[in-house]
Write a protein that holds these residues in place. Structure first.
Motif, PDB file in Angstrom:
ATOM      1  N   TRP A  40     -49.683  49.141   9.459  1.00  0.00           N
ATOM      2  CA  TRP A  40     -49.446  48.445   8.179  1.00  0.00           C
ATOM      3  C   TRP A  40     -50.577  48.725   7.190  1.00  0.00           C
ATOM      4  O   TRP A  40     -50.326  49.016   6.018  1.00  0.00           O
ATOM      5  N   ALA A  41     -51.833  48.631   7.645  1.00  0.00           N
ATOM      6  CA  ALA A  41     -52.972  48.839   6.757  1.00  0.00           C
ATOM      7  C   ALA A  41     -52.976  50.260   6.196  1.00  0.00           C
ATOM      8  O   ALA A  41     -53.221  50.472   4.997  1.00  0.00           O
ATOM      9  N   ILE A  42     -52.705  51.239   7.042  1.00  0.00           N
ATOM     10  CA  ILE A  42     -52.683  52.631   6.581  1.00  0.00           C
ATOM     11  C   ILE A  42     -51.576  52.828   5.550  1.00  0.00           C
ATOM     12  O   ILE A  42     -51.774  53.499   4.522  1.00  0.00           O
ATOM     13  N   ALA A  43     -50.407  52.228   5.802  1.00  0.00           N
ATOM     14  CA  ALA A  43     -49.306  52.337   4.834  1.00  0.00           C
ATOM     15  C   ALA A  43     -49.684  51.699   3.503  1.00  0.00           C
ATOM     16  O   ALA A  43     -49.329  52.215   2.430  1.00  0.00           O
ATOM     17  N   LYS A  44     -50.412  50.589   3.539  1.00  0.00           N
ATOM     18  CA  LYS A  44     -50.869  49.950   2.306  1.00  0.00           C
ATOM     19  C   LYS A  44     -51.807  50.875   1.535  1.00  0.00           C
ATOM     20  O   LYS A  44     -51.676  51.048   0.326  1.00  0.00           O
ATOM     21  N   PHE A  45     -52.773  51.440   2.240  1.00  0.00           N
ATOM     22  CA  PHE A  45     -53.698  52.352   1.573  1.00  0.00           C
ATOM     23  C   PHE A  45     -52.943  53.497   0.902  1.00  0.00           C
ATOM     24  O   PHE A  45     -53.208  53.846  -0.253  1.00  0.00           O
ATOM     25  N   GLN A  46     -52.020  54.076   1.641  1.00  0.00           N
ATOM     26  CA  GLN A  46     -51.279  55.211   1.106  1.00  0.00           C
ATOM     27  C   GLN A  46     -50.454  54.822  -0.109  1.00  0.00           C
ATOM     28  O   GLN A  46     -50.313  55.604  -1.058  1.00  0.00           O
ATOM     29  N   SER A  47     -49.919  53.599  -0.120  1.00  0.00           N
ATOM     30  CA  SER A  47     -49.138  53.138  -1.271  1.00  0.00           C
ATOM     31  C   SER A  47     -50.005  52.972  -2.511  1.00  0.00           C
ATOM     32  O   SER A  47     -49.502  52.978  -3.635  1.00  0.00           O
ATOM     33  N   LEU A  65     -53.792  39.372  -2.999  1.00  0.00           N
ATOM     34  CA  LEU A  65     -54.341  38.723  -1.812  1.00  0.00           C
ATOM     35  C   LEU A  65     -53.293  37.923  -1.042  1.00  0.00           C
ATOM     36  O   LEU A  65     -53.205  38.011   0.193  1.00  0.00           O
ATOM     37  N   GLU A  66     -52.517  37.108  -1.732  1.00  0.00           N
ATOM     38  CA  GLU A  66     -51.539  36.287  -1.024  1.00  0.00           C
ATOM     39  C   GLU A  66     -50.458  37.152  -0.381  1.00  0.00           C
ATOM     40  O   GLU A  66     -49.985  36.849   0.723  1.00  0.00           O
ATOM     41  N   LYS A  67     -50.062  38.209  -1.045  1.00  0.00           N
ATOM     42  CA  LYS A  67     -49.081  39.129  -0.465  1.00  0.00           C
ATOM     43  C   LYS A  67     -49.644  39.801   0.777  1.00  0.00           C
ATOM     44  O   LYS A  67     -48.957  39.883   1.816  1.00  0.00           O
ATOM     45  N   LEU A  68     -50.889  40.273   0.684  1.00  0.00           N
ATOM     46  CA  LEU A  68     -51.517  40.899   1.843  1.00  0.00           C
ATOM     47  C   LEU A  68     -51.624  39.911   3.001  1.00  0.00           C
ATOM     48  O   LEU A  68     -51.318  40.245   4.155  1.00  0.00           O
ATOM     49  N   ALA A  69     -52.064  38.693   2.721  1.00  0.00           N
ATOM     50  CA  ALA A  69     -52.214  37.689   3.776  1.00  0.00           C
ATOM     51  C   ALA A  69     -50.880  37.344   4.400  1.00  0.00           C
ATOM     52  O   ALA A  69     -50.768  37.172   5.625  1.00  0.00           O
ATOM     53  N   GLY A  70     -49.844  37.224   3.591  1.00  0.00           N
ATOM     54  CA  GLY A  70     -48.529  36.896   4.128  1.00  0.00           C
ATOM     55  C   GLY A  70     -48.006  37.976   5.056  1.00  0.00           C
ATOM     56  O   GLY A  70     -47.476  37.696   6.134  1.00  0.00           O
ATOM     57  N   GLU A  71     -48.156  39.236   4.635  1.00  0.00           N
ATOM     58  CA  GLU A  71     -47.666  40.332   5.464  1.00  0.00           C
ATOM     59  C   GLU A  71     -48.465  40.463   6.754  1.00  0.00           C
ATOM     60  O   GLU A  71     -47.892  40.700   7.829  1.00  0.00           O
ATOM     61  N   LEU A  72     -49.782  40.314   6.642  1.00  0.00           N
ATOM     62  CA  LEU A  72     -50.634  40.510   7.814  1.00  0.00           C
ATOM     63  C   LEU A  72     -50.587  39.314   8.759  1.00  0.00           C
ATOM     64  O   LEU A  72     -50.372  39.478   9.964  1.00  0.00           O
ATOM     65  N   ILE A 124     -58.582  41.162   4.045  1.00  0.00           N
ATOM     66  CA  ILE A 124     -57.880  41.249   2.762  1.00  0.00           C
ATOM     67  C   ILE A 124     -58.862  41.352   1.599  1.00  0.00           C
ATOM     68  O   ILE A 124     -58.527  41.946   0.562  1.00  0.00           O
ATOM     69  N   THR A 125     -60.066  40.801   1.754  1.00  0.00           N
ATOM     70  CA  THR A 125     -61.089  40.983   0.716  1.00  0.00           C
ATOM     71  C   THR A 125     -61.403  42.456   0.525  1.00  0.00           C
ATOM     72  O   THR A 125     -61.433  42.960  -0.608  1.00  0.00           O
ATOM     73  N   MET A 126     -61.632  43.164   1.619  1.00  0.00           N
ATOM     74  CA  MET A 126     -62.007  44.574   1.509  1.00  0.00           C
ATOM     75  C   MET A 126     -60.813  45.449   1.112  1.00  0.00           C
ATOM     76  O   MET A 126     -60.972  46.423   0.359  1.00  0.00           O
ATOM     77  N   MET A 127     -59.621  45.095   1.567  1.00  0.00           N
ATOM     78  CA  MET A 127     -58.441  45.854   1.160  1.00  0.00           C
ATOM     79  C   MET A 127     -58.165  45.661  -0.328  1.00  0.00           C
ATOM     80  O   MET A 127     -57.872  46.620  -1.052  1.00  0.00           O
ATOM     81  N   GLU A 128     -58.252  44.442  -0.804  1.00  0.00           N
ATOM     82  CA  GLU A 128     -58.050  44.187  -2.230  1.00  0.00           C
ATOM     83  C   GLU A 128     -59.142  44.840  -3.061  1.00  0.00           C
ATOM     84  O   GLU A 128     -58.889  45.362  -4.158  1.00  0.00           O
ATOM     85  N   THR A 129     -60.369  44.837  -2.553  1.00  0.00           N
ATOM     86  CA  THR A 129     -61.473  45.478  -3.278  1.00  0.00           C
ATOM     87  C   THR A 129     -61.216  46.956  -3.475  1.00  0.00           C
ATOM     88  O   THR A 129     -61.383  47.488  -4.580  1.00  0.00           O
ATOM     89  N   ILE A 130     -60.800  47.638  -2.425  1.00  0.00           N
ATOM     90  CA  ILE A 130     -60.594  49.084  -2.593  1.00  0.00           C
ATOM     91  C   ILE A 130     -59.358  49.370  -3.427  1.00  0.00           C
ATOM     92  O   ILE A 130     -59.291  50.367  -4.152  1.00  0.00           O
ATOM     93  N   ARG A 131     -58.357  48.490  -3.384  1.00  0.00           N
ATOM     94  CA  ARG A 131     -57.194  48.650  -4.281  1.00  0.00           C
ATOM     95  C   ARG A 131     -57.638  48.582  -5.739  1.00  0.00           C
ATOM     96  O   ARG A 131     -57.256  49.418  -6.571  1.00  0.00           O
ATOM     97  N   VAL A 132     -58.449  47.578  -6.048  1.00  0.00           N
ATOM     98  CA  VAL A 132     -58.927  47.386  -7.416  1.00  0.00           C
ATOM     99  C   VAL A 132     -59.791  48.568  -7.862  1.00  0.00           C
ATOM    100  O   VAL A 132     -59.649  49.068  -8.986  1.00  0.00           O
ATOM    101  N   LEU A 133     -60.680  49.021  -6.994  1.00  0.00           N
ATOM    102  CA  LEU A 133     -61.541  50.146  -7.354  1.00  0.00           C
ATOM    103  C   LEU A 133     -60.745  51.430  -7.558  1.00  0.00           C
ATOM    104  O   LEU A 133     -61.026  52.207  -8.479  1.00  0.00           O
TER     105      LEU A 133
END
Length: 523
Positions: free
Chosen positions: A76-83, A49-56, A324-333
């Motif tokens: 940036w968001a698409i690149a994160k998803f792909q990573s 979360l903190e990394k995502l918030a800092g970058e965004l 970042i809540t939803m991005m972190e959620t889908i990363r975790v899932l």
């Protein structure tokens, strides 16, 4: 008692002591589904979360629709998803007036020199060269004719059009330190000033929305407002309503100083140089990440948050935290739930701030998805832990949402107030676009943390206002809800409640509304 018998007594006491028979830690903990335990551990021990918030928020900044920053954030968001091994794409739904904020320089140049705390409003015209002029205030008038006469006097002037505030202290501070009599007096004055300003504005024949155009046509050099929230340092920054002259927002302290100087005959002059850029029409879009379902790929669980923001600050709690809540959620899932039954979508909406445009467009443009959505989980109102969930008017929401909630740790769900079946959301955030289409869509509403007064659409909506421990709780809750909704063998029921009668008329279910597909320009 001998030494031997003393030792024997102690041994017997220890062997029979209840402390030796306490449950092991693993048995005393709340029983959770194995995946829920993994979700909790991942979020608490390996949070991004903190990394995502800092970058965004620090790296890219606010995400006003039509700006290069919004475009950059989407990439940036698409690149994160792909990573993370998640497919992601931009889905265009229209276009908007392109604009980019530049350097703003606002100074008082007479009767003395002072730099002013000021911000150019979004989409305000730039100044090719610095604009300067005497500061004047709206006069108290009794009718529109008198105001029309005054308009003839403002050519070349900088016009202050907001209410003057006697004090920039918030109400809560006045209440803390004033005597009861003084507090009541100051509150009466504050209310009286607001009512007097309202009446005077009504007498002009204009509203706050139509007045800027009249001032511009009458030759004003610039317009200044102070959209103060009532909290020290916090002003709301929205969009300009002028086409040729700049509109700026000035902090309540500096605005008050200029106002007093103007009415007291000190003839203050200010100089304004704002270097924003017009970029023509640019695409508006949503960002969609997708984890394909392994058993029911044509049924969907949607993680929802709006991606855009106003740009007076960083858009941290509106809606960086939801993003970042939803991005972190889908990363975790993606990491912990490899065999998701239903397709999981994470949808980051564009142009929510101008009327839920991204989510409304998605509902219109993707009927095959919308008709097969199991549930939408939306988060939008700040950094606080989830405190309220409504059934949104779906009769049987308690049955399935209750099941899903029961799987989450009690530490997280204990403080959540629920209302079933609730009332359908008619606006305010993107879940309403889906509710209108009859989709079970739920707002995960946060505890305030001063959101409404302090950070919502203000110049203080910055990274430091995020409470990451609260956001972690929200990720855990959202991930559990998404997992349970995906796994549920039943399809969520969409039956709608009978709405109450209001003022003798039956309430109606919200209607699906068209999005704005060409925004920021005259029709």
């Amino acid at each position: 008692m001998t030494r031997y018998t003393s030792l024997l007594f102690c041994l017997v006491f220890l062997l029979t002591s209840p402390f030796l028979h306490a449950q092991p830690a693993s048995q005393s903990r709340e029983p959770l589904l194995p995946i829920v335990e993994k979700i909790v551990d991942e979020v608490q021990q390996h949070s991004q979360l903190e990394k995502l918030a800092g970058e965004l928020l620090d790296g890219i900044g606010p995400r006003l629709v039509g700006t290069p920053e919004m475009q950059k954030a989407g990439d940036w968001a698409i690149a994160k998803f792909q990573s993370w091994g998640i497919s992601g794409s931009k889905q265009s739904f229209g276009e908007w007036r392109g604009w980019q904020r530049g350097i703003s320089q606002v100074e008082m140049i007479a009767p003395r020199i002072k730099s002013l705390e000021a911000t150019q409003l979004a989409w305000s015209p730039a100044t090719k060269t610095p604009v300067q002029g005497e500061v004047v205030v709206l006069p108290p008038v009794n009718n529109a004719d008198a105001f029309a006469e005054w308009l003839k006097t403002i050519r070349g002037k900088v016009v202050l059009i907001s209410q003057y505030q006697r004090s920039g202290r918030p109400d809560y501070q006045i209440k803390e330190f004033a005597t009861p009599e003084l507090y009541e007096k100051m509150m009466r004055e504050r209310a009286g000033d607001a009512e007097a300003f309202r009446k005077s504005m009504a007498n002009t024949g204009y509203t706050a929305n139509t007045l800027p155009e009249a001032l511009e046509k009458s030759g004003a050099a610039a317009i200044a407002i102070s959209n103060w929230t009532g909290i020290m340092g916090a002003n709301r920054i929205f969009g300009a309503r002028t086409k040729k002259i700049p509109t700026i927002d000035i902090a309540v302290e500096d605005y008050g100083m200029l106002y007093r100087m103007a009415v007291n005959g000190l003839a203050p002059r200010i100089r304004i140089h704002v270097q924003s850029k017009e970029l023509g029409m640019v695409p508006t879009f949503n960002i969609v990440g997708r984890i394909e379902g392994k058993e029911k790929p044509n049924e969907y669980v949607v993680l929802s948050a709006h991606f855009d923001s106003w740009d007076g600050a960083q858009g941290a709690t509106d809606n960086g935290t939801g993003t970042i809540t939803m991005m972190e959620t889908i990363r975790v899932l993606k990491k912990l739930y490899p065999n998701n039954k239903r397709t999981i979508l994470v949808c980051l909406w564009g142009s929510e701030e101008q009327g839920l445009n991204g989510s409304r467009a998605f509902v219109k443009d993707n009927p095959q998805i919308v008709q097969n959505i199991q549930a939408v989980f939306n988060q939008d109102n700040g950094t606080g832990r989830i405190a309220n969930i409504s059934g949104q008017g779906f009769v049987n929401a308690y049955d399935y949402l209750g099941r899903w909630l029961s799987a989450a740790p009690k530490k997280i769900t204990t403080g959540i107030e629920t209302s079933f079946p609730g009332m359908p959301g008619g606006g305010g955030s993107d879940h309403a676009s889906f509710v209108a289409a009859g989709v079970p869509a739920f707002m995960l509403s946060s505890l305030s943390w001063g959101y409404g007064g302090y950070t919502w659409h203000t110049n203080r909506d910055t990274y430091d206002k995020i409470v990451f421990d609260e956001v972690k709780n929200n990720v855990i809750l959202t991930a559990v809800l998404a997992y349970m909704a995906s796994e549920d063998p039943q399809t969520a029921n969409r039956d709608q409640r009978v709405l109450p009668v209001v003022n003798g008329k039956p309430s109606a279910w919200p209607e699906i509304k068209d999005p704005e597909r060409r925004g920021g320009v005259e029709k």
